[in-house]
Design an enzyme around this catalytic site. Structure first.
Site, short mmCIF file in Angstrom:
data_model
loop_
_atom_site.label_atom_id
_atom_site.label_comp_id
_atom_site.label_asym_id
_atom_site.label_seq_id
_atom_site.Cartn_x
_atom_site.Cartn_y
_atom_site.Cartn_z
N SER A 117 0.84 -1.20 0.00
CA SER A 117 0.00 0.00 0.00
C SER A 117 0.88 1.26 0.00
CB SER A 117 -0.97 -0.04 1.18
OG SER A 117 -2.00 0.88 1.02
N ASP A 121 -9.13 -4.70 -5.96
CA ASP A 121 -8.74 -3.81 -4.87
C ASP A 121 -9.83 -2.76 -4.65
OD1 ASP A 121 -7.52 -1.97 -3.13
OD2 ASP A 121 -5.54 -2.33 -3.98
N HIS A 147 -7.52 -5.51 -1.56
CA HIS A 147 -6.31 -4.76 -1.17
C HIS A 147 -5.32 -5.65 -0.43
CE1 HIS A 147 -3.98 -1.20 -0.57
NE2 HIS A 147 -4.02 -1.29 0.74
#
Length: 946
Positions: A768, A842, A876
Site C-alpha cells: 500500500s 482492490d 487490497h
C-alpha cells in the site's frame, strides 16, 4: 463480553466473526490464475491463463494430507521451486499458481490457534476454532459491488466472510487451570459459524450457521447453544427464516430474547437488469456546489444498482425468544444498527433511505435514527440526516447534524450525542467546535436536550463512570493535540476541568487509558478502585509505557482528583514483554476493592509466543491459563534486536533487525537483506525520534510477512521508521522525497556498518503506502537497493486529486507536491528491478488496480526491468491460499534472482574480491560496533553499486 484474538495470540476487541478465514472445497474449474506481465529490455510477455483445472494440475492440495482444515505443509503434488537458472524463465512465464519453497510454505500452512472469548462472569472461556487459509474458490464466487459494500447474493451476506469451524467451552477453575473441553454439539457437519455472542447472563451462546449447497454457502440461520449442556439448535422453529447480515445481524435483549435482522419473508426474486437502459446516466452540479471526494470504489452505477442495494440490504426485524416464539417488529427497511438501551427497555435504531448517491458510499446516504421500545413500538425520531456528498476532505471534517449517538453506559436509558458548530468543515474557525448533548429516551413535552460539554477541538467520545465522573475526549489532527476532560454529568455545580492536554505523537507522555469494568447489563464503565482507609477517587490507567529503551507496559492506580499515581504493575524489562489485557474482577457492582483486584495479562518474549495469565491481588499470584504451542518452531531461535541510528538531519530512527536462527556474523558474513517499511507523518522531530514497540515482543509472522524470509537466510530490517516531518506551518509532504531518502540511507548505512547486510544485496519492499515508498526509493535512491517489491500501491497521485493518506490539500493547491511525490512521474529514473503485485478487485480508496497497470506501462515504456502480477478475485489485502502462495513464490523468485546473486563490476574485480574475502573474518557482530573494513560503509556501498 470480552472478545479477543490476534495472529500471534494477542487479544483484541474486534468482532469475532472476522477472525477465521473461509473454508470450502476447492473447485479448480472456477479459478482464474494470476495474470503476469513481464518486461525486461525490449521484450514484453503477457500471460492470461484459462479457467481450466488442468492449468493447476501441479498445485499442491489445499488440504494437505486430506485433512478438512488444510493445516500442515503441502507435500505431494507441489511444484518444485528449486529451479535452475535455465528453468527460471520458463517458470516465470508459465501459467498457473506457484508454491514457494517448503521452508516458507510450512510456516504459512501451520494450523492457526483458536480465538478466545471469556464469558460475562469470567468463569468460562470459549475456544473458537479456525481454519488456515481459504481456497480461491471462496473468493471466486459471484459478488455484487454496491455502494461500497461487497455482497454475496446467494447467501445474502457480505462476500468473503470468514468463519469458525467449531466451538468448545472450558471452565476456568479456581487454580487458573482449564477443565476438559466441552464441545458445542448439534452443529451441522461443515457448518460455517459467525457472529458468536454470549447472552448477558452467560447461560447461552447465539451464532449463525451457513452450510454448503452445491458449492455455495446457504443463507445463514440463527442458532443458540445451552452453555451448560453444550447442545445447539436453531433459534426459529421455521426453517424459512434467514439472517440478513449485510449490515446488522442480531442483538441480545435481556437474557432470553434476540432481536434479529432477517430477510423479509415476502421478498421475491432479485430485480432484473433492463435490457434497454431507461436513459443516460447524468451527474449535475448546476448549483456550483463545492464537492471534493476521495476516490471511493464499488459505488452505485445506476438505478438498477440502487434497486439491487435495496433488495439485498432491506431487513425485517424479528423479536425471538429462546422458547421459539417470534414476532415481527417495525417495517422492512435498510437497518444498519440496532442498539438496546442499558436497561433493555428501548432500542436505538438506525436505517438508510433514498435518495442514494452515485458518488459516495452508503455511509453517507440519508440516515434516520429512531428510538423504539424493546417490543418494537416507535417512540420518536432523533434525526433524519440528509445525503452527505459534500463533507470536506480536510482532516477532522465531519457530517453535519447529530452524530455519535449512543446510550449512556451508566444510566438505564439516557442518550448522548455530538453536533458540530462549524458546519462539519475543519477549516472553519469557530468556538465551540462541537457541543455534546444528553437527553432521556422519552423526554417530557417541551424538554430540551441538556448541554453536557462544549469543545474547541473535535469530539472523540466519552468514558462513563457515574453521575460524579465521566471522561470526555477531543483531538485535532493538524496540531496533534489531544485533551481529556473530567466532567460530573449529574451536577451543574462542578465545572469541567482538563485532566490531560498533550500531543498525540508524544508517546513518552502517554498516561494510559482508563480500565473499564463490565456492568450487570453488559455495558462497560470506568472501574473505580477503593483503597482501604482512603476516601480518594481512584481509577486504573493501563499504558504502553513507551521509553527510549522500548515499551514497558504498566498499570497505575491514579487519583482522579489530585493526579497522584502509584505503579501497581509493570512489565518485565529484561526478557519479556507483558501487557494488561482486561479487568477480570468486575462481577460485582460498585467500586472494586484493591485487595480483590484480578487482571488478565499476556506474556511473550523474542522467542516465546504469547500466553495468558491471571494475576490476583493482594499477593500478586500468577496463574497461567494457556499453553499454546509455538506456531513456527523452525524459527523459534531467530535473533531480534531493536536498533537505533540517526538521520543526517539529527532525527533519531528505530528499526527491528531480525537475523536467521544460528546466524553468526563472524562466520557467515553479511547476508542478503530485505528492508520492509511504511512511512508515517509527524509534526515534530522530537516525536518522530521516539521509540515505539518493544525489543522483547514475539515475532508474529503473517501469511505475507517479510519475516518469512528468515527461513531463506535473509536479514530482515522490519519497520525502519521513515518519519515525514512538517514542523510549524510546513506540511510533511513538502519535503517527502528528501526525508524518505535520508531515512532509508540511514537505515541501510546502519545494517552495513553492523556487518549483517551485504551492501549490494539489499532489497526494499512494502504494501500500500509502503509500495508507494518502494517505488519512490528505487527512483530517487537507486544506490541503496538491488531491487524492489511493491504490493497494492498507488503510484500516480494525480489519480487521487482530492487527497491521499494524510494529505488533505488538493492537486490544484499543491501541484508540485503531487507531481514530485508520484513515482509514476519518475518512471524514467527507475533502473533497478521492480516487482509489482496487485489484487484485481482492490477496493481501497486510492489504490485502484489501474495504478499498477499504468505504472507498469510507464516503466516498460522506459525499458525498466519490471514485472506485474495481477491476482484474480483478490482485494487490497490477499487472502486465498493460492494467491498468497503465489505472491510468496513471486517474491522469493525476485529476491533470489535480483538480490541474492547481485554483483557489480566492482564486486568481480580481483581487489574487491580479496577485500570481501578478507572482511569475512572481521565483520562486526549483530549487536556490536563497526567493521574496520566497512568504516566508510556509505562510500564502499556506492563503489560496489556503481
Amino acid at each position: 463480553m470480552i472478545r479477543f484474538h490476534r495472529v500471534c495470540l494477542r487479544l483484541s476487541l474486534s468482532p469475532l466473526c472476522q477472525f477465521s478465514p473461509p473454508s470450502a472445497s476447492l473447485k479448480l474449474s472456477t479459478l482464474r490464475c494470476a495474470r503476469v506481465r513481464r518486461f525486461s529490455g525490449n521484450s514484453l510477455t503477457t500471460v492470461m491463463t484459462s479457467r481450466s483445472a488442468s492449468r493447476l494440475s501441479f498445485l499442491a492440495s489445499v488440504c494437505p494430507g486430506g485433512g478438512e482444515d488444510g493445516g500442515g505443509s503441502s507435500s505431494n503434488g507441489s511444484a518444485s521451486i528449486s529451479a535452475t537458472a535455465a528453468e527460471d524463465d520458463e517458470l516465470a512465464l508459465g501459467t498457473g499458481y506457484r508454491l514457494p519453497p517448503p521452508e516458507i510454505r510450512d510456516i504459512v500452512d501451520a494450523p492457526p490457534v483458536p480465538a478466545l472469548s471469556f464469558s460475562p462472569h469470567r468463569d468460562k472461556i470459549l475456544f473458537l476454532k479456525r481454519r488456515a487459509l481459504p481456497p480461491l474458490a471462496d473468493l471466486a464466487r459471484p459478488e455484487l459491488k454496491l455502494a461500497g459494500v461487497r455482497i454475496d447474493g446467494y447467501c445474502n451476506t457480505r462476500s468473503r466472510m470468514s468463519f469458525y469451524t467449531g466451538l468448545g467451552i472450558h471452565q476456568l477453575l479456581p487454580d487458573g487451570t482449564l477443565s476438559p473441553e466441552k464441545e458445542i454439539t448439534g452443529i451441522p457437519d461443515g457448518g460455517k459459524i459467525n457472529f458468536v455472542t454470549w447472552s448477558n447472563d452467560g447461560k447461552h451462546l447465539a451464532f449463525s450457521i451457513r452450510v454448503d449447497e452445491d458449492g455455495n454457502s446457504s443463507k445463514p440461520v440463527v442458532w443458540v447453544a445451552d452453555v451448560e449442556t453444550g447442545e445447539a439448535r436453531p433459534l426459529f422453529k421455521s426453517e424459512d427464516i434467514y439472517l440478513n447480515a449485510i449490515f446488522e445481524s442480531f442483538v441480545w435483549i435481556g437474557d432470553s430474547t434476540l432481536l434479529v435482522s432477517t430477510i423479509p419473508s415476502s421478498r421475491g426474486d432479485p430485480p432484473k437488469k433492463p435490457l434497454v437502459p431507461p436513459g443516460p446516466k447524468t451527474l449535475s452540479n448546476e448549483k456550483s456546489n463545492v464537492v471534493q471526494l476521495r476516490t471511493f470504489q464499488d459505488l452505485l452505477k445506476d438505478e438498477y444498482d440502487a434497486d439491487l442495494f435495496d433488495y439485498y440490504a432491506t431487513s425485517q426485524l424479528v423479536l425471538a425468544s429462546l422458547d421459539g416464539t417470534a414476532k415481527e417488529v417495525g417495517p422492512p427497511a435498510v437497518y444498519t444498527s440496532l442498539d438496546p438501551s442499558t436497561d433493555h427497555k428501548y432500542l436505538l435504531v438506525s436505517s438508510l433511505h433514498r435518495p442514494y448517491s452515485f458518488i459516495v458510499t452508503c455511509g453517507r446516504f440519508p440516515k434516520k435514527v429512531e428510538v423504539w421500545t424493546a417490543d418494537g413500538r416507535f417512540v420518536r425520531q432523533l434525526c433524519d440526516l440528509p445525503l452527505a456528498e459534500d463533507i470536506p476532505i480536510a482532516s477532522n471534517s465531519v457530517r453535519k447534524g447529530m452524530r455519535s449517538i449512543n446510550w449512556r453506559a451508566d444510566k438505564p436509558s439516557t442518550l448522548y450525542w455530538a453536533e458540530t458548530q462549524d458546519g462539519g468543515d475543519a477549516k472553519v474557525e469557530v468556538s465551540p467546535r462541537d457541543i455534546v448533548y444528553m437527553q432521556s429516551a422519552e423526554p417530557l413535552a417541551g424538554e430540551e436536550p441538556e448541554v453536557l460539554h462544549k469543545l474547541d477541538l473535535r469530539y472523540g467520545g466519552i468514558s462513563w463512570c457515574d453521575d460524579a465522573l465521566a471522561l470526555v475526549y477531543e483531538s485535532w489532527y493538524k496540531t496533534r493535540r489531544t485533551r481529556t476532560w473530567v466532567i460530573s454529568p449529574g451536577s451543574n455545580d462542578v465545572s469541567p476541568r482538563i485532566l490531560f492536554d498533550r500531543s498525540s505523537e508524544d508517546v513518552y507522555s502517554d498516561p494510559g487509558s482508563t480500565m473499564l469494568r463490565r456492568t450487570a447489563s453488559g455495558t462497560y464503565v470506568i472501574a473505580k478502585i477503593k483503597k482501604e482507609n482512603d476516601e480518594g477517587t481512584y481509577v486504573l490507567l493501563n499504558g504502553s509505557g513507551a521509553t527510549p529503551q522500548g515499551n514497558v507496559p504498566f498499570l497505575d492506580l491514579f487519583d482522579i482528583n489530585t493526579g497522584n499515581k502509584e505503579r501497581i504493575w509493570e512489565s518485565d524489562k529484561e526478557k519479556y514483554f507483558e501487557t494488561v489485557v482486561a479487568l477480570m474482577s468486575d462481577q460485582k457492582e460498585g467500586d472494586l476493592r484493591m485487595e480483590e483486584l484480578k487482571i488478565l495479562t499476556s506474556k511473550e518474549s523474542k522467542t516465546e509466543n504469547t500466553q495468558y495469565s491471571l494475576q490476583l491481588w493482594p499477593d500478586r499470584k500468577v496463574q497461567q491459563i494457556t499453553n499454546f504451542p509455538h506456531p513456527y518452531p523452525q524459527l523459534a531461535s531467530l535473533q531480534k534486536e531493536m536498533i537505533r541510528y540517526q538521520r543526517k538531519d539529527g532525527v533519531q530512527l528505530t528499526a527491528t533487525l531480525y537475523l536467521p536462527p544460528g546466524y553468526d556474523p563472524s562466520k557467515d558474513g553479511p547476508l542478503p537483506c530485505l528492508f520492509w517499511s511504511y512511512p508515517g507523518e509527524f509534526k515534530s522531530k522530537d516525536a518522530a525520534s521516539q521509540v515505539r514497540g518493544s525489543p522483547n515482543e514475539f515475532a508474529g509472522i503473517g501469511s505475507t510477512s517479510a519475516l518469512l524470509w528468515l527461513a531463506r537466510r535473509f536479514a530482515i530490517l522490519s519497520g525502519p521508521t521513515i518519519p515525514i516531518i512538517g514542523e510549524g506551518d510546513e506540511e510533511a509532504n513538502d519535503r517527502y522525497v528528501e526525508q524518505l531518502v535520508a531515512s532509508a540511507e540511514a537505515a541501510v548505512d546502519e545494517v552495513v556498518r553492523r556487518g549483517v547486510a551485504h551492501p549490494s544485496k539489499i532489497a526494499v519492499g512494502g504494501h500500500s503506502y509502503g509500495a508507494f515508498m518502494t517505488a519512490n526509493l528505487l527512483a530517487h535512491a537507486p544506490h541503496l537497493f538491488s531491487c524492489g517489491i511493491a504490493r497494492s500501491g498507488a503510484y500516480n497521485r494525480t489519480l487521487t486529486p482530492f487527497g491521499f493518506q494524510n494529505e488533505d490539500r488538493t492537486l490544484w493547491e499543491a501541484t508540485n507536491v503531487y507531481v514530485e511525490m508520484s513515482p509514476f512521474m519518475s518512471a524514467d529514473k527507475i533502473k533497478k528491478p521492480i516487482l509489482l503485485i496487485h489484487g484485481e478487485e482492490d477496493n481501497n480508496p486510492g489504490t485502484l488496480t489501474m495504478q499498477s497497470d499504468r505504472f507498469f506501462n510507464a516503466l516498460k515504456g522506459h525499458g525498466a526491468l519490471c514485472r506485474l502480477v495481477i491476482l484474480p478475485h483478490e482485494s487490497h489485502g490477499y487472502s486465498a491460499r493460492e494467491s498468497i502462495m503465489h505472491v510468496l513464490w513471486e517474491t522469493d523468485r525476485w529476491l533470489q534472482k535480483y538480490c541474492v546473486p547481485n554483483t557489480s563490476d566492482a564486486d568481480s574485480s580481483p581487489d574487491q574480491s580479496k577485500e570481501g574475502s578478507d572482511s569475512a573474518d572481521k565483520v562486526a557482530t549483530a549487536t556490536g560496533g563497526g567493521n574496520p573494513e566497512f568504516e566508510d560503509h556509505s562510500k564502499l556501498r556506492r563503489s560496489l553499486l556503481w
